[in-house]
Design an enzyme around this catalytic site. Sequence first.
Site, short mmCIF file in Angstrom:
data_model
loop_
_atom_site.label_atom_id
_atom_site.label_comp_id
_atom_site.label_asym_id
_atom_site.label_seq_id
_atom_site.Cartn_x
_atom_site.Cartn_y
_atom_site.Cartn_z
CG ASP A 77 5.83 -2.45 -9.33
OD1 ASP A 77 5.74 -3.69 -9.25
OD2 ASP A 77 5.98 -1.71 -8.33
CG ASP B 197 8.04 -5.62 -2.69
OD1 ASP B 197 8.84 -5.19 -3.53
OD2 ASP B 197 6.81 -5.44 -2.77
C1 DGJ Z 1 6.02 -2.80 -5.42
C2 DGJ Z 1 7.49 -2.86 -5.69
O1 DGJ Z 1 7.96 -4.16 -5.50
C3 DGJ Z 1 8.21 -1.86 -4.83
O2 DGJ Z 1 9.59 -1.94 -5.04
C4 DGJ Z 1 7.70 -0.49 -5.14
O3 DGJ Z 1 8.05 -0.13 -6.45
C5 DGJ Z 1 6.21 -0.43 -4.95
N1 DGJ Z 1 5.54 -1.47 -5.69
C6 DGJ Z 1 5.67 0.91 -5.38
O4 DGJ Z 1 4.31 0.98 -5.31
#
Ligand code: DGJ
Length: 733
Positions: free
Chosen positions: A463, A533
């Site tokens: 991430d 997201d």
């Molecule tokens: C952002 C990501 O896009 C989410 O799927 C998740 O992993 C969060 N970060 C976790 O902090």
Amino acid sequence: MKRNTIILGALLSAAAATAAPEYVNIATPNTSLILMTDSAAAPALLYYGPAVADPVQAALAAPENRRTDAYPVFGNYPEGESALSLTMPDGNMTLVLEQKGSPRVTSEAGGATVTSIPLVDRHYPVEVTLNYRTFPGEDVIETWADITNRGKKPLTLTRFDSAALPFASADAWLTSLYGSWANEARVNTERITPGMKVIQNKDGARNSHTSHGEIMISLDGRPSERSGRVIGAALVYSGNYRLRINSDDRGNSQLFAGINPDESAYRLMPAETFTTPALALTFSDSGMGEVSRRFHRWGRNHHIAHGTEVNPILLNSWEGVYFNIDEPTMAGMMQDIADMGGELFVMDDGWFGRRDSDNSSLGDWEVDRRKLPHGLKWLTDEARKKGVRFGIWIEPEMTNSNSEFYKKHPDWILRAPNRDIVEGRGGTQLVLDLANPKVQDFIFNLVDTMLTNNPEIAYIKWDANAPVMQYGSPYLPADRQSELSIRYHRGLTDVLRRIRAKYPDVAIQACASGGGRANYGLLDYTDEFWVSDNTDALQRLGAQWGTSLFFPAVAMGSHISAVPNHTTYRVVPLKFRCDVAMTGRLGMEIQPRDMSAEDRDFCRKAIAEYKKIRPTVQLGDLYRLVSPFDGKGACSLMYVAPDKSQAVYYWFRTNNDYSAPLATRTPMDGLDPDATYKVTELNAIDLTPLPYEGKTFSGKFLLDNGLEMRSNHDLPWGKKVDYCSRVLLLEKQ
Ligand code: DGJ
């Protein structure tokens, strides 16, 4: 396969040069890019379009009186736009290039050939090599430049595009992607008008939340999926980019694409070569759909890690439990995804340091024993016992000011001298200085140790939840601060390359607060990316549609999530959510224990259905039929297996408004007209089957007419829903 040919041509009256020009046909089976080269000048790019057997014809027919430089440099006649601009040690800002020697053609494994055209400055020790790599199987050409300092003193590069492409049309249209967090990959379609159109990114770390470094240019008016000449261009880069289209009043345009040069002057040392990222080009004379399919095949075959293999069906813990990780919960989720037929469980954020919220612990990559007393090995053992593989989340390029790591390494973050640090997510997030080799080693060692100690970790969700918020590297010397953006991405890709070399079988997802890292620069090292997201199924139709312009389904993480959706609060029925997720790499993003037994059973069946169509979805050819952006009340697409033995057709009603148009029927695409296909509805929920359930149709009929969609689900009162979606399996008989 056609070989590149270098053909000696006749003297052309249009040729400005003194010696006889030569023509270089950078050829794939269906496309040609024709360069005119000359020992007394820099090459001209005369043609890019359908395959041409005789380049002289394309040269004779090329438009006159327009700039055709294959790689325009800032030099004499500086009024034009340039791809390359530099300052010589004596302050001279002009370059005048001419060819030095013949183009070199080398063959590579897999049928690719690379044609390299060496150029030198007439006076200064500067070399520029233009490179063109052909991918005959996919009709894609990658082009890039190598810029070498052969002198004794440093040069300063101030612009360093990968390539330039002249094109001409009286009615050219641009298709590009734009957006923001939770709204990635909206499709923008606009006419190319005189002046300069700029598409760029300056995030520093992630480059695709907003605009994208991939575009299409339609040469025959308004873009269409199935007709018209279309150029596709995709920058193979993960960092800041800039695409420019410069057009005159006569319909003559030049596309420039490369690393964004803003605040990025680069000191090129003696004997150093600066290699630009590649710009991948493709061309179709049958619309945008074929451009997408060519990029998808090229991506799967040549860039995406494990791109020719199907990706597993997974459950990711994030939206199910967020930071509330503990052993019983993780083990329960593993059991549940195993019971539903899934193949992988991914433990997301919250397992390390004291990470109970987003304001701490990045960098403290030790298991939080309060939550997971038995460590990672216990988890991989559990996963094995339950029959699923195990994946883990990390965000290795980042730290928090609230962490042990930051106390130890305050000089490992990006910051400018004499400025307060700028903190991001959680009020404490900081970006590490990837230009620093020690930071690169730290990240490599983190992954290396984790994978060595836990060889059963099969998947990493990587991430990146912050842009570069302050421009400055404590590592780089004062006269190299402007190289930070470039060196950050070199550092990142170097680390990923090392990880890939040592752990070739581990899958990696590029996530960046959702879809911030959908680019071919990282897909060489990653198997997939997280599209957004925003997991609201209705919104995902748009994000996945836009993303599909350039990226194949195998790379698009697409998950069934809970309702109300955590971003939009919309309540979408489970069937619709499953059907949307099944258009990409299917996964789940939910706590199964919060679902009813009936819903879990539905997901179990949907996963079983997806397994039947997975190779076609992930590795087949995409045909987009009805765009969710076209106001037709519906979205429709289909995937067809390369041998056309199987296809899967999707239809989604996107607007339950009885006063609005509704496209309930559209001709299909990609099928074998001479074959007979049996139709079976997948994820069916209606009390009465569709009239054509189990019936057969000729491919020709389906291509000509499609099938009428029943636009409501036939359900008992009390169970009726204001959404409708259909997934039809088409099997060749
Ligand atoms: C952002 C990501 O896009 C989410 O799927 C998740 O992993 C969060 N970060 C976790 O902090």
